[in-house]
Design an enzyme around this catalytic site. Sequence first.
Site, short mmCIF file in Angstrom:
data_model
loop_
_atom_site.label_atom_id
_atom_site.label_comp_id
_atom_site.label_asym_id
_atom_site.label_seq_id
_atom_site.Cartn_x
_atom_site.Cartn_y
_atom_site.Cartn_z
N GLU A 180 -1.94 7.66 -4.82
CA GLU A 180 -2.25 7.01 -6.09
C GLU A 180 -3.70 7.19 -6.53
O GLU A 180 -3.99 7.13 -7.73
CB GLU A 180 -1.91 5.52 -6.04
CG GLU A 180 -2.83 4.70 -5.13
CD GLU A 180 -2.50 3.22 -5.18
OE1 GLU A 180 -1.33 2.86 -5.08
OE2 GLU A 180 -3.46 2.42 -5.28
N ARG A 193 0.87 -1.19 0.00
CA ARG A 193 0.00 0.00 0.00
C ARG A 193 0.90 1.24 0.00
O ARG A 193 1.90 1.28 0.72
CB ARG A 193 -0.91 0.03 1.23
CG ARG A 193 -2.10 -0.90 1.16
CD ARG A 193 -3.12 -0.46 0.10
NE ARG A 193 -4.29 -1.34 0.04
CZ ARG A 193 -4.42 -2.41 -0.77
NH1 ARG A 193 -3.44 -2.71 -1.60
NH2 ARG A 193 -5.51 -3.14 -0.75
N ASP A 252 4.73 -0.34 -6.90
CA ASP A 252 3.46 -0.66 -7.58
C ASP A 252 2.34 0.17 -6.97
O ASP A 252 1.21 0.16 -7.47
CB ASP A 252 3.15 -2.16 -7.43
CG ASP A 252 1.90 -2.56 -8.22
OD1 ASP A 252 1.84 -2.24 -9.43
OD2 ASP A 252 0.99 -3.17 -7.62
N HIS A 309 -0.40 0.00 -9.64
CA HIS A 309 -1.16 -0.95 -8.81
C HIS A 309 -1.64 -2.14 -9.66
O HIS A 309 -2.82 -2.46 -9.70
CB HIS A 309 -2.36 -0.25 -8.15
CG HIS A 309 -2.76 -0.90 -6.86
ND1 HIS A 309 -3.02 -0.19 -5.72
CD2 HIS A 309 -2.94 -2.20 -6.52
CE1 HIS A 309 -3.35 -1.03 -4.74
NE2 HIS A 309 -3.31 -2.26 -5.21
P1 NAD Z 1 -1.84 -11.22 4.92
O1 NAD Z 1 -2.90 -10.72 5.86
O2 NAD Z 1 -1.83 -12.65 4.54
O3 NAD Z 1 -0.39 -10.86 5.50
C1 NAD Z 1 -0.09 -9.63 6.09
C2 NAD Z 1 0.99 -9.87 7.14
O4 NAD Z 1 1.35 -8.60 7.68
C3 NAD Z 1 0.51 -10.75 8.28
O5 NAD Z 1 1.43 -11.81 8.51
C4 NAD Z 1 0.45 -9.79 9.47
O6 NAD Z 1 0.75 -10.42 10.71
C5 NAD Z 1 1.52 -8.79 9.07
N1 NAD Z 1 1.42 -7.56 9.82
C6 NAD Z 1 0.31 -6.96 10.36
N2 NAD Z 1 0.65 -5.84 11.02
C7 NAD Z 1 2.00 -5.73 10.89
C8 NAD Z 1 2.94 -4.79 11.37
N3 NAD Z 1 2.57 -3.75 12.13
N4 NAD Z 1 4.24 -4.97 11.06
C9 NAD Z 1 4.63 -6.05 10.31
N5 NAD Z 1 3.79 -6.97 9.84
C10 NAD Z 1 2.48 -6.81 10.13
O7 NAD Z 1 -1.96 -10.28 3.65
P2 NAD Z 1 -1.42 -10.59 2.17
O8 NAD Z 1 -2.49 -11.28 1.40
O9 NAD Z 1 -0.09 -11.19 2.26
O10 NAD Z 1 -1.33 -9.10 1.60
C11 NAD Z 1 -0.36 -8.19 2.07
C12 NAD Z 1 -0.68 -6.80 1.57
O11 NAD Z 1 -0.51 -6.78 0.15
C13 NAD Z 1 -2.15 -6.38 1.76
O12 NAD Z 1 -2.33 -5.76 3.00
C14 NAD Z 1 -2.39 -5.42 0.64
O13 NAD Z 1 -2.18 -4.12 1.12
C15 NAD Z 1 -1.30 -5.75 -0.38
N6 NAD Z 1 -1.83 -6.18 -1.69
C16 NAD Z 1 -1.43 -5.50 -2.80
C17 NAD Z 1 -1.87 -5.90 -4.05
C18 NAD Z 1 -1.44 -5.19 -5.32
O14 NAD Z 1 -2.05 -5.40 -6.38
N7 NAD Z 1 -0.42 -4.36 -5.30
C19 NAD Z 1 -2.75 -6.99 -4.15
C20 NAD Z 1 -3.11 -7.68 -2.99
C21 NAD Z 1 -2.66 -7.28 -1.75
#
Ligand code: NAD
Length: 344
Positions: free
Chosen positions: A263, A234, A258, A295
């Site tokens: 954005e 994000r 990305d 994105h």
């Molecule tokens: P997920 O929930 O499986 O994993 C997120 C991880 O972050 C978890 O292990 C959680 O414990 C950890 N976390 C939470 N708070 C934290 C902190 N303060 N410090 C460190 N780690 C922390 O999520 P995911 O499916 O792996 O997705 C991760 C991120 O990717 C999403 O939050 C989303 O913002 C982003 N995303 C981006 C796209 C894109 O197209 N660019 C697409 C999907 C997801």
Amino acid sequence: MKIAFFDAKPYDKPSFDRYGDQYGLKFKYFETKLNEDTVELAHGFDGVCVFVNDTVNAAVIDRLVDLKVRVVALRCAGFNNVDMKYAFGKIHVLRVPAYSPYAVAEHSMAMLLTSIRRIHKAYIRTKDFNFSLVGMTGFDLYGKIVGVIGTGRIGRVFIDICRGFGMKVLAYDKFPAEGLDNGDTVRYVTLDELFANSDIISLHCPLTEETYHIIGEDSLKKCKKGVVLINTSRGPLVDAEALLAGIKSRQVGAACLDVYEEESDFFFEDFSGHIVEDDVLARLISMPNVLVTSHQAFLTEEALANIAQTTVSNIVGFFEKEQCPNELCYRSGGAEDCKNGTCF
Ligand code: NAD
């Protein structure tokens, strides 16, 4: 059931129409984003379907409730664009918790390789029959240390990919995953240790109050000189002005973005004929060692199909059974008293 689909793009429609038709769900596609100015479009609909840059704040929620809209179906995993505290008890919020962690993790590696091996430069040079190699020297990933912040679904796939390249992984997560730290190629460390020792840092944590600007002036100072930053998570995880300063001072060797803090004003739209008013974005894009995609990390055929299938089954399940395993639920008491949804 009738669903108003905001921020619709041509690539959304085929899969949503296919799965919608299967379950008797009608989508009305609106190109505009949902916000306070456009919420009236939801009149007469049972639900709204929104994406990452739609705004679901208190004013939008109040108006949706007035309009008797019962459900906000996010067609994404992150929900930082929804005021969840305010939504609780007023409107139901469903999401797609996972659709293809591979899509995002593979895009992260694609950006890293493109950047450090200058593929973006080579593509343009050879199109112009310029076969010079001057300025194209990259570096091996083998043996390098990659810091991964957030070891959830996407972070863990990215770690697997990095291990395939022979890299060592330093991981940080607020809630470390069991069994991931092998004491050798993958180790959980503190955030400061990760900053101090990583050649490359990739962000895979959600955007929360705690992670806002997790990469900023202070953290960049703690990093190795020449660190390569990847953000496919994000935009506001990275302080864009501090990043630009880091690029200018050579503290940051390259950035693969990305996502971007501001954005929502630009991404997903064609601004090629316009003057871009955001000086930080324009300056970042002008840098030879900054790679920006709009994105797009999620955008694979597999992910689009999974997103449509899960969104449709979330909505249908919710209206049939009044509950959905992918409902987001904000409860100050925590997860213990929540039977239906995903508490956070
Ligand atoms: P997920 O929930 O499986 O994993 C997120 C991880 O972050 C978890 O292990 C959680 O414990 C950890 N976390 C939470 N708070 C934290 C902190 N303060 N410090 C460190 N780690 C922390 O999520 P995911 O499916 O792996 O997705 C991760 C991120 O990717 C999403 O939050 C989303 O913002 C982003 N995303 C981006 C796209 C894109 O197209 N660019 C697409 C999907 C997801």
